[in-house]
Write a protein that holds these residues in place. Sequence first.
Motif, short mmCIF file in Angstrom:
data_model
loop_
_atom_site.label_atom_id
_atom_site.label_comp_id
_atom_site.label_asym_id
_atom_site.label_seq_id
_atom_site.Cartn_x
_atom_site.Cartn_y
_atom_site.Cartn_z
N ARG A 142 -6.94 28.84 105.59
CA ARG A 142 -5.91 28.92 104.55
C ARG A 142 -5.25 30.31 104.52
NH1 ARG A 142 -4.44 26.05 100.12
NH2 ARG A 142 -3.32 27.21 98.50
N GLU B 140 -7.69 22.21 102.12
CA GLU B 140 -7.10 23.08 101.11
C GLU B 140 -7.74 24.46 101.08
OE1 GLU B 140 -6.97 21.31 97.28
OE2 GLU B 140 -5.61 19.70 97.87
N ASP B 141 -9.04 24.54 101.40
CA ASP B 141 -9.72 25.82 101.29
C ASP B 141 -10.47 26.19 102.57
OD1 ASP B 141 -10.46 28.16 99.95
OD2 ASP B 141 -12.38 27.31 99.33
N HIS C 74 -11.67 28.36 105.60
CA HIS C 74 -11.83 29.82 105.63
C HIS C 74 -12.90 30.24 106.63
CE1 HIS C 74 -14.98 28.42 102.91
NE2 HIS C 74 -15.66 29.47 103.32
#
Length: 308
Positions: free
Chosen positions: A149, A168-169, A171
């Motif tokens: 992200r 969405e997240d 990382h």
Amino acid sequence: MSDIVQRINQLKEEKNAVILAHNYQREEIQRIADFVGDSLELCIKAKETDADIIVFCGVDFMAETAKILNSDKKVLIPEIKDIECPMAHQLPAEVVRRAKEEHPDAMVVVYVNTLAETKALADATCTSANADRVVNSLDCDKVLFGPDRNLAYFVSKRTNKEIIPIPEDGHCYVHKKFTVEDVKRVRREYPNAELLVHPECDPEVQDLADYVLSTGGMIRHVLNSDKKEFIIGTECELITRIKLELEKTGEEKVLIPLRKDAICDPMKRITLEKVERCLREEKYEITLDEEIIKKARIAIERMLSVKI
């Protein structure tokens, strides 16, 4: 030269093998590698090699990428246990398929930090060194981008296209460690140092940096800069890599880790003993479905066609 390094070199010669290593590998692995680089540089080297065997010192997706680009060669990774890149596994193929159904008008760009089956669903891959250029090269207005992200944020500031992060997240757990407080603390201690951070860092950290660069970009910046002090906001072993390059020039520069605990555990699983065993026993071999290789290669080749 140690006995084990001599044995590794002898095995390489006997088997026409090449050792590729990522910038986050241990110092002893970097020293015995034929080439050390970031993800983009390693992609290029993997494609160019005329070796019969590629020994890839990195995490799982990197060795897969080498196999995709060299389906006719034997690609080996010295360790198979706990060598997975956590971020790569945050974007399984089914998440991409679902996102494409929800956004049929979007093109898909995935980080090379993804598994082969995910790359096979992409229009193009990218690295942190060329993500913005890859996105801008596409003939579309909307891009599904994953899994990181924060890299998506970096790209969004450098394009007019709509960037939709998937998941969405997504990382990197190493780069998520860096905080604004870390930046303030180290800046106080080294007020004359330039802050270089990786685009996998959180947006608020990126926004405080002097430069946001890939690992390869950080190396080139330090080597070519007139400055003498640099705060390095990525995995700590990159400082090792820069020091090895500085050894060749005789220059002395101060390199400060933004955090001393910024360590990628899977990258540290590879040792000299495992590299020797890998060459001697030719294990562990990377195997992929031919259809996956064919589709994923198209996405990687599209990335490599974009001018750096």
